[in-house]
Structures are given as structure tokens and as C-alpha cells.
Design a protein around this motif. Structure first.
Motif, PDB file in Angstrom:
ATOM      1  N   ALA A 347       8.259  -1.655  -8.172  1.00  0.00           N
ATOM      2  CA  ALA A 347       8.726  -3.018  -8.430  1.00  0.00           C
ATOM      3  C   ALA A 347       8.786  -3.828  -7.134  1.00  0.00           C
ATOM      4  CB  ALA A 347      10.103  -2.976  -9.095  1.00  0.00           C
ATOM      5  N   ALA A 348       9.252  -3.175  -6.032  1.00  0.00           N
ATOM      6  CA  ALA A 348       9.365  -3.876  -4.752  1.00  0.00           C
ATOM      7  C   ALA A 348       7.996  -4.287  -4.230  1.00  0.00           C
ATOM      8  CB  ALA A 348      10.085  -2.991  -3.732  1.00  0.00           C
ATOM      9  N   LEU A 349       7.007  -3.368  -4.288  1.00  0.00           N
ATOM     10  CA  LEU A 349       5.669  -3.688  -3.775  1.00  0.00           C
ATOM     11  C   LEU A 349       4.984  -4.729  -4.671  1.00  0.00           C
ATOM     12  CD1 LEU A 349       4.406  -0.182  -2.637  1.00  0.00           C
ATOM     13  CD2 LEU A 349       5.497  -1.967  -1.284  1.00  0.00           C
ATOM     14  N   THR A 350       5.192  -4.633  -5.992  1.00  0.00           N
ATOM     15  CA  THR A 350       4.622  -5.644  -6.892  1.00  0.00           C
ATOM     16  C   THR A 350       5.190  -7.018  -6.581  1.00  0.00           C
ATOM     17  OG1 THR A 350       4.363  -4.000  -8.650  1.00  0.00           O
ATOM     18  CG2 THR A 350       4.333  -6.311  -9.306  1.00  0.00           C
ATOM     19  N   TYR A 351       6.510  -7.106  -6.378  1.00  0.00           N
ATOM     20  CA  TYR A 351       7.146  -8.383  -6.044  1.00  0.00           C
ATOM     21  C   TYR A 351       6.640  -8.900  -4.707  1.00  0.00           C
ATOM     22  CZ  TYR A 351      10.691 -11.820  -4.908  1.00  0.00           C
ATOM     23  OH  TYR A 351      11.327 -12.971  -4.574  1.00  0.00           O
ATOM     24  N   ALA A 352       6.503  -7.983  -3.707  1.00  0.00           N
ATOM     25  CA  ALA A 352       6.059  -8.403  -2.380  1.00  0.00           C
ATOM     26  C   ALA A 352       4.673  -9.018  -2.435  1.00  0.00           C
ATOM     27  CB  ALA A 352       6.081  -7.211  -1.424  1.00  0.00           C
ATOM     28  N   GLN A 353       3.771  -8.417  -3.227  1.00  0.00           N
ATOM     29  CA  GLN A 353       2.395  -8.912  -3.260  1.00  0.00           C
ATOM     30  C   GLN A 353       2.238 -10.101  -4.212  1.00  0.00           C
ATOM     31  OE1 GLN A 353      -0.819  -5.833  -3.122  1.00  0.00           O
ATOM     32  NE2 GLN A 353       0.881  -4.371  -3.345  1.00  0.00           N
ATOM     33  N   LEU A 358       2.533 -10.739   0.260  1.00  0.00           N
ATOM     34  CA  LEU A 358       2.489  -9.815   1.384  1.00  0.00           C
ATOM     35  C   LEU A 358       1.684  -8.590   0.994  1.00  0.00           C
ATOM     36  CD1 LEU A 358       6.216  -9.940   2.550  1.00  0.00           C
ATOM     37  CD2 LEU A 358       4.275 -11.132   3.548  1.00  0.00           C
ATOM     38  N   GLU A 359       0.891  -8.074   1.918  1.00  0.00           N
ATOM     39  CA  GLU A 359       0.127  -6.848   1.717  1.00  0.00           C
ATOM     40  C   GLU A 359       0.773  -5.750   2.548  1.00  0.00           C
ATOM     41  OE1 GLU A 359      -2.232  -6.077  -0.205  1.00  0.00           O
ATOM     42  OE2 GLU A 359      -2.710  -8.033  -1.086  1.00  0.00           O
ATOM     43  N   PRO A 360       1.616  -4.877   1.948  1.00  0.00           N
ATOM     44  CA  PRO A 360       2.346  -3.873   2.736  1.00  0.00           C
ATOM     45  C   PRO A 360       1.415  -2.828   3.353  1.00  0.00           C
ATOM     46  CG  PRO A 360       3.261  -4.161   0.536  1.00  0.00           C
ATOM     47  CD  PRO A 360       1.954  -4.853   0.542  1.00  0.00           C
ATOM     48  N   ASP A 361       1.769  -2.428   4.553  1.00  0.00           N
ATOM     49  CA  ASP A 361       1.121  -1.265   5.152  1.00  0.00           C
ATOM     50  C   ASP A 361       2.218  -0.327   5.650  1.00  0.00           C
ATOM     51  OD1 ASP A 361       0.272  -3.441   7.896  1.00  0.00           O
ATOM     52  OD2 ASP A 361       2.092  -2.241   7.640  1.00  0.00           O
TER      53      ASP A 361
END
Length: 443
Positions: A347-353, A358-361
């Protein structure tokens, strides 16, 4: 990801194609622009700026060749509008049902029907209408009038005079009100006619008030006398009993209070000791961490749905968030649980992108998660304050302040449709009718 059209059609009723669009904020330029943008559809609009006792408002009837939603049509205008289906008429059964909808809409915009004229509304000319180029709407309206034996030139003055007279006698209007609302109707009768009606209404009102006041006064007097006699008898009996038992009652109550105080102190101490012992265990800390993680996950799912304007219960919002994650390639077991719902990380990565772009690394994941957590905290404050902010805006909207009404309408449009998340109160009844209707529609 393709949409399953057949599944949606099986679950949802067909969307209407005919719509009525109205707003006090609509201008002629907005209607002209909307009509020009839909040359393959049919539209008929007008600005009603001469109706006695009514705000200037725009009215548009629209029939689309494709199915649409009210929300989709509302987004086509730069101002708030009320959008409702407009397709059928009770007097058109069978194959005729809905056949004359656009002709009825055009006839309403001109106010040429005698029923509209009987209400004192202004008559608007064909040259004031805004319609789809190439559509001979006048011929369709004339055909509808002939079909229903409606004569736009039929005199409705006597019906309106009677109606205004009845309202003056009922005390709903004064002679000045009649003059201000419709000078033609006022002048159709002599000044003495309206004055006599107003005097009669005032006399009836005075007589009714006097009779009501006399009856109420007599009832109050009798009730007061009976009450006074009963109180005297009761007081005499009660005083003797109270003198005999006051001392014993006070002693018993004091002992009971002391015992309750001791019990409360002991129970509080036991609860605090048990809580401290429980908080010291690893299981408690893990449970608290898991509960907070689940709350954050739920908040993120809600935030994704609100951002994408997906309304409905939690199950709908969760399904949407999982679909968004799949679009972003977040489908591993780290991101999606066995039951098909997102993990907290997913959920956090979906919200970030999807929302923060944002593209997390691996190097920046901790910083991104902290930014996501900050947004969650802001979301919780936002949700908890919706009711208070809405109440403040509608309080000022009741005073006729346009920016306050705009804020209230925006809040209702943004936060309606989440029944298990936000409960919006009914709009204040003292807000002017046109605004009140828009607020109800937005809710």
C-alpha cells in the motif's frame, strides 16, 4: 488493464442519456461552449434572468448519444451544477416513453406553457435560446404543443389572480408582495381589492391569536391552581418524613461514598499494575506494532481511493488499491497478501508511486516511507476535521456568503460516498434553497 464491461453491466443499472443541468452560477458563455463541444448530441439551454422572485440561473437539457454519469457531466463545467436524469414523462407510456423529452426541455426553457405563465414566470424568446446547430427544436416543440393541445397564447391571468388572492387571505403575502412579484397581476385588480384582502387576513389572524391566547391563559390558570394545591399537600407530608430520616440517610450515604472511593482506588491500582506488566511483554509490543501497521495500511488504501475519486465501502476501495498496485507491477508476496489485499508495504509503495509520483529504490526506501507516514498523519487530521470544517462553512453559507458555500460544496463533493469512513451531516435548513439543493445533491 482492460475493463470487464459485461460484468459491470450485469451489476449496474444502465446509465441515462438525457440530463437536466441547472445552476445559479451558469453563464450564457458556459452554455454556448458546452453546446459547441457536443455537436453530435442534442442540447438546449437558456439563461432565466427575468423570473420574478427568482435568482438568475442557467438551465440546460442535454441528450447524449452515449451513456454518461452525472459526475462526468459535472466535471465539464467550471462551476458547481446540479445534474439530474431527464428522459421520461408520466403521460408517455409504452413506445412514446421518453420520445418527447428534449422537446419538453426546450418548451420549459421558453416558459411558453400556460402552466409556467400561470406561475408568473417570464416568457423567453426563441432568439434567446442556445441549441445544437442544425436541430429544428422549434418544430418539435410546436408538434408537442399540437399533440397535447397546448396553446402558448392562452390567457392565464385570472388563474394567477385567484392564486395570489388566496395567498394574501392566507397571510402568506401582503399587497406589496403581490405588487413586487407581479405588477401585471396587481394592476388587474384595484388597489382596494388587495387592501381589503390584506385587512381581512389581518383580522382573521388577530381573532385566531386572541382566541388561542385566551384558551391558553385559562388552561394555565387552572393548571397553576391545581398544581399549587397539590404541592402544598405534598410538602406537608414530605417535610415530616424528611425530618425523621435526614440524619440516618446522611450517615448511610457517607459510609457508602467512602467504601466506593476505596474500591475505585484499589481497582485503579490493579489496572495500572496489570497494564504495566502487559506492556513489558514482547507479545504486547508486537501486537501494538501490528495494529498500527494495519491502521496505516487501511489509511493508505483510503488515501489512494480518495485521490482517484473512487467512492464506496472499504471492500471497493481495497479492490481499487490492489488494481492500482498491479498496474505498477507490485504483485509479489511482499506487496499482496494471500487474500488478495495489499500488504502495508504494498500500500505504501502504491501510494508513493500513484499519488506522490515517486519511484522507490533500495537506497531511498526509508525516506520515502517516512514521507508516506507524514501523509498518513495529515490524512487522519484531514478526515477527523471534515465535520468541523463543514459546519463552519455552512454556518457562514447560511448568512449568504458565497465563498463559504463554495467551500461547503467542495467538502461535500470530495468526502461524500465513503459511508464507513466519513459521516456527513444533513445541510443546514436555514441555507438559501438553491444552495441547499446543491449541497443535498453533492451529499
Amino acid at each position: 488493464m482492460s475493463k470487464n464491461i459485461s460484468h459491470r453491466t450485469a451489476l449496474e443499472p444502465p446509465r441515462p442519456r438525457g440530463w437536466s443541468i441547472v445552476s445559479n452560477a451558469l453563464t450564457r458563455e458556459m452554455i454556448v461552449k458546452f453546446v459547441a463541444a457536443h455537436p453530435r448530441d442534442r442540447a438546449h439551454g437558456a439563461i432565466h434572468d427575468r423570473d420574478p422572485g427568482r435568482h438568475v440561473h442557467g438551465h440546460l437539457f442535454f441528450y447524449s448519444k452515449t451513456q454518461r454519469t452525472a459526475a462526468a457531466i459535472q466535471r465539464k463545467f467550471p462551476v458547481p451544477v446540479i445534474v439530474k436524469p431527464f428522459i421520461t414523462h408520466p403521460g408517455e407510456p409504452g413506445t412514446d416513453r421518453g420520445k418527447f423529452a428534449m422537446a419538453r426541455g426546450a418548451r420549459y426553457n421558453t416558459h411558453e406553457h400556460p402552466d409556467q405563465q400561470a406561475l408568473g414566470k417570464a416568457r423567453y424568446g426563441d432568439d434567446e435560446m442556445i441549441a445544437t446547430p442544425g436541430w429544428d427544436w422549434r418544430s418539435e416543440v410546436d408538434a408537442l404543443n399540437a399533440r397535447e393541445k397546448v396553446d402558448p397564447e392562452r390567457e392565464a391571468r385570472l388563474t394567477v389572480v385567484d392564486r395570489f388572492s388566496q395567498r394574501v387571505l392566507a397571510g402568506e403575502l401582503t399587497a406589496r408582495d403581490v405588487h413586487n412579484q407581479n405588477k401585471r397581476i396587481y394592476l388587474a385588480k384595484s388597489t382596494s381589492h388587495w387592501a381589503a384582502l390584506e385587512r381581512q387576513a389581518a383580522e382573521w389572524k388577530r381573532q385566531d391569536a386572541a382566541a388561542t391566547a385566551h384558551t391558553a391563559s385559562e388552561e394555565r390558570r387552572q393548571a397553576a391552581e391545581a398544581q399549587q394545591a397539590e404541592r402544598a399537600r405534598f410538602a406537608a407530608r414530605q417535610a415530616e418524613r424528611e425530618r425523621q430520616t435526614a440524619a440516618e440517610r446522611e450517615v448511610a450515604e457517607q459510609k457508602e461514598r467512602e467504601a466506593q472511593d476505596r474500591q475505585l482506588v484499589e481497582e485503579q491500582a490493579a489496572r495500572e499494575a496489570a497494564l504495566k506488566a502487559e506492556q513489558a511483554t514482547p507479545e504486547y509490543k508486537e501486537r501494538i506494532a501490528a495494529e498500527e501497521s494495519e491502521r496505516i495500511r487501511g489509511d493508505l488504501i483510503d488515501m489512494i481511493a480518495i485521490w482517484d475519486e473512487v467512492k464506496g465501502p472499504r471492500s471497493t476501495r481495497s479492490a481499487h488499491a490492489t488494481s492500482r498496485a498491479a498496474e505498477l507491477g507490485l504483485t509479489s508476496s511482499e506487496h499482496v497478501r494471500e487474500d488478495g489485499e495489499l500488504t502495508c508495504l504494498g500500500a505504501a509503495l502504491t501510494y508513493a508511486q500513484a499519488v506522490m509520483d515517486l519511484e522507490p529504490d533500495d537506497a531511498g526506501i526509508d525516506k520515502i516511507l517516512q514521507e508516506v507516514r507524514d501523509d498518513v498523519d495529515a490524512h487522519r487530521r484531514e478526515i477527523s476535521s471534515v465535520g468541523l470544517r463543514l459546519a463552519g462553512s455552512e454556518l457562514h453559507a447560511a448568512d449568504g456568503i458565497q465563498p463559504a458555500f463554495d467551500r461547503a460544496l467542495h467538502l461535500r463533493m470530495a468526502y461524500s460516498g465513503y459511508p464507513d469512513l466519513i459521516t456527513l451531516p444533513t445541510p443546514r435548513s436555514d441555507i438559501q434553497n438553491a444552495w441547499h439543493l446543491q449541497l443535498l445533491a453533492a451529499s
